[in-house]
Design a protein around this motif. Structure first.
Motif, PDB file in Angstrom:
ATOM      1  N   GLN A  96     -14.544  -2.070   1.738  1.00  0.00           N
ATOM      2  CA  GLN A  96     -15.685  -1.151   1.731  1.00  0.00           C
ATOM      3  C   GLN A  96     -15.797  -0.386   3.043  1.00  0.00           C
ATOM      4  OE1 GLN A  96     -18.606  -4.215   0.835  1.00  0.00           O
ATOM      5  NE2 GLN A  96     -18.908  -3.408  -1.227  1.00  0.00           N
ATOM      6  N   ILE A  97     -15.448  -1.020   4.136  1.00  0.00           N
ATOM      7  CA  ILE A  97     -15.545  -0.370   5.442  1.00  0.00           C
ATOM      8  C   ILE A  97     -14.399   0.620   5.635  1.00  0.00           C
ATOM      9  CG2 ILE A  97     -15.430  -0.762   7.939  1.00  0.00           C
ATOM     10  CD1 ILE A  97     -16.890  -3.435   7.422  1.00  0.00           C
ATOM     11  N   ILE A 121      -6.760 -14.620  -4.508  1.00  0.00           N
ATOM     12  CA  ILE A 121      -6.963 -13.904  -3.255  1.00  0.00           C
ATOM     13  C   ILE A 121      -6.082 -12.661  -3.204  1.00  0.00           C
ATOM     14  CG2 ILE A 121      -6.615 -14.018  -0.759  1.00  0.00           C
ATOM     15  CD1 ILE A 121      -9.147 -15.357  -1.694  1.00  0.00           C
ATOM     16  N   LEU A 122      -4.875 -12.778  -3.704  1.00  0.00           N
ATOM     17  CA  LEU A 122      -3.953 -11.639  -3.711  1.00  0.00           C
ATOM     18  C   LEU A 122      -4.562 -10.460  -4.467  1.00  0.00           C
ATOM     19  CD1 LEU A 122      -1.144 -10.536  -2.975  1.00  0.00           C
ATOM     20  CD2 LEU A 122      -0.308 -11.475  -5.142  1.00  0.00           C
ATOM     21  N   GLU A 123      -5.196 -10.738  -5.598  1.00  0.00           N
ATOM     22  CA  GLU A 123      -5.825  -9.673  -6.385  1.00  0.00           C
ATOM     23  C   GLU A 123      -6.969  -9.027  -5.622  1.00  0.00           C
ATOM     24  OE1 GLU A 123      -8.041  -9.011 -10.723  1.00  0.00           O
ATOM     25  OE2 GLU A 123      -7.096 -10.931 -10.239  1.00  0.00           O
ATOM     26  N   GLU A 151      -5.508  -6.748  -2.951  1.00  0.00           N
ATOM     27  CA  GLU A 151      -4.983  -5.507  -3.541  1.00  0.00           C
ATOM     28  C   GLU A 151      -6.112  -4.545  -3.893  1.00  0.00           C
ATOM     29  OE1 GLU A 151      -2.770  -7.061  -6.806  1.00  0.00           O
ATOM     30  OE2 GLU A 151      -0.901  -7.277  -5.659  1.00  0.00           O
ATOM     31  N   GLU A 152      -7.194  -5.076  -4.460  1.00  0.00           N
ATOM     32  CA  GLU A 152      -8.327  -4.224  -4.815  1.00  0.00           C
ATOM     33  C   GLU A 152      -8.990  -3.643  -3.567  1.00  0.00           C
ATOM     34  OE1 GLU A 152     -10.815  -6.733  -7.135  1.00  0.00           O
ATOM     35  OE2 GLU A 152      -9.597  -6.560  -8.963  1.00  0.00           O
ATOM     36  N   ALA A 153      -9.112  -4.456  -2.526  1.00  0.00           N
ATOM     37  CA  ALA A 153      -9.723  -3.975  -1.283  1.00  0.00           C
ATOM     38  C   ALA A 153      -8.851  -2.904  -0.636  1.00  0.00           C
ATOM     39  CB  ALA A 153      -9.927  -5.142  -0.316  1.00  0.00           C
ATOM     40  N   LEU A 154      -7.539  -3.094  -0.678  1.00  0.00           N
ATOM     41  CA  LEU A 154      -6.635  -2.105  -0.108  1.00  0.00           C
ATOM     42  C   LEU A 154      -6.715  -0.791  -0.875  1.00  0.00           C
ATOM     43  CD1 LEU A 154      -4.554  -1.715   2.114  1.00  0.00           C
ATOM     44  CD2 LEU A 154      -2.793  -2.551   0.546  1.00  0.00           C
ATOM     45  N   PRO A 187      -0.348  -0.090 -10.184  1.00  0.00           N
ATOM     46  CA  PRO A 187       0.605  -1.095 -10.651  1.00  0.00           C
ATOM     47  C   PRO A 187       0.577  -1.372 -12.145  1.00  0.00           C
ATOM     48  CG  PRO A 187      -1.261  -2.148  -9.585  1.00  0.00           C
ATOM     49  CD  PRO A 187      -1.411  -0.667  -9.362  1.00  0.00           C
ATOM     50  N   TYR A 188      -0.365  -0.810 -12.873  1.00  0.00           N
ATOM     51  CA  TYR A 188      -0.483  -1.186 -14.270  1.00  0.00           C
ATOM     52  C   TYR A 188       0.027  -0.111 -15.220  1.00  0.00           C
ATOM     53  CZ  TYR A 188      -3.374  -4.630 -12.038  1.00  0.00           C
ATOM     54  OH  TYR A 188      -3.828  -5.627 -11.199  1.00  0.00           O
TER      55      TYR A 188
END
Length: 325
Positions: A268-269, A293-295, A298-301, A317-318
């Motif tokens: 978010q930051i 945690i990996l997911e 990835e979402e945060a990135l 990726p989908y």
């Protein structure tokens, strides 16, 4: 299989929803956007459905609504606000969480004030707080705020209001642009009651006010996992880059909820430093072995990249979203 289910007469579908064991979750989608005749049949049969079954149905409908923005179960949720079972009323409130229907403010206010169950009153207070947030974000007319915030403040300051309800009210009021809110948050934080302090930190985040930076930074070092997680969430909502080093540390916290909150807050930051931290986490063997945690990383990135305008849908990726339709 799905096509065959959709071809079934609505009466058959309704009978399965009301009586089949286990509850056929896939059939619940047929309750979205019902025609007038189908809705009449639904409510006629609904009166005979057991309390436990009604609770299960409305809870599943609320869960579906959270993940699917196409369905519309509001015509079922609104009457369920008056159900005799508290858990049904709470599920209906959850299902209406993202509603922008201004006509619901009055009944929700009445529920907050007079529902016989304290947890229902608290849930209704949370719904009203969401209206405040949407109005402050410009997604609802600001004209609703004076009366709504005034009512919530009056209820909050009423000595007869249950602590659980006051906590939720404070969390929602945190988003309000009102000169009294800051003092109320500070008073609640200094209250000494751990649960009330948690709500105060939540309200700090909801305010998105950097005046709380030092306090939130301090609570990210709390010995209590729930406070560290709440402080991390508040840091993400406030969005101050001063939080990044501490959030990077909490991203490896021993508690999963704290980790998740910290990683999400970093996304978010955003910013170059955040993207570097998150990219390094993707290469960390410990993170690679933890799918959950990996997911989150990835979402945060992705969120951080989108904020910076660097997100490329070709890298999604989908696969091609159009082809998936």
């Amino acid at each position: 299989m799905k096509e065959n289910q959709e071809e079934q007469p609505f009466a058959v579908v309704l009978d399965e929803i009301f009586t089949a064991d286990p509850l056929p979750i896939a059939q619940l989608y047929r309750l979205s956007d019902m025609q007038e005749e189908d809705a009449a049949h639904f409510w006629q049969g609904w009166t005979a459905v057991s309390d436990e079954r009604r609770q299960a149905i409305v809870r599943h409908l609320a869960d579906i609504s959270e993940d699917n923005f196409v369905v519309d179960f509001a015509p079922l949720f609104i009457p369920s606000l008056q159900d005799s079972v508290a858990d049904v009323r709470i599920a209906a409130l959850d299902g209406l969480w993202d509603t922008t229907d201004l006509n619901l403010i009055a009944p929700l206010t009445e529920m907050m004030k007079s529902d016989p169950e304290e947890r229902v009153r608290a849930a209704a207070a949370g719904s009203l707080g969401h209206y405040v947030l949407l109005a402050e974000w410009g997604q609802l007319p600001e004209t609703i705020l004076p009366e709504l915030v005034g009512t919530m403040l009056a209820t909050y300051e009423n000595e007869e209001t249950a602590v659980a309800v006051r906590r939720v009210l404070l969390e929602g009021l945190g988003a309000a642009d009102n000169p009294r809110i800051g003092d109320l948050i500070a008073e609640a934080y200094e209250n000494g009651d751990p649960a009330t302090q948690l709500s105060a930190v939540f309200a700090m985040g909801n305010s998105a006010d950097r005046r709380w930076t030092v306090t939130v930074l301090g609570e990210m070092e709390s010995p209590y996992e729930d406070m560290r997680a709440e402080a991390a969430r508040a840091a993400g909502a406030i969005g101050n880059s001063d939080f990044v080093p501490q959030l990077a540390s909490l991203a490896y916290d021993e508690d999963l909820a704290v980790q998740t909150a910290a990683i999400t807050a970093l996304g978010q930051i955003g910013g170059d430093e955040v993207q570097r931290i998150l990219a390094n986490m993707l290469d960390d063997p410990e993170v690679e072995e933890n799918e959950e945690i990996l997911e989150v990383v990835e979402e945060a990135l992705e969120e951080s990249a989108m904020m910076a305008g660097d997100f490329n849908f070709a890298d999604f990726p989908y696969g091609d979203p159009i082809d998936d339709l």
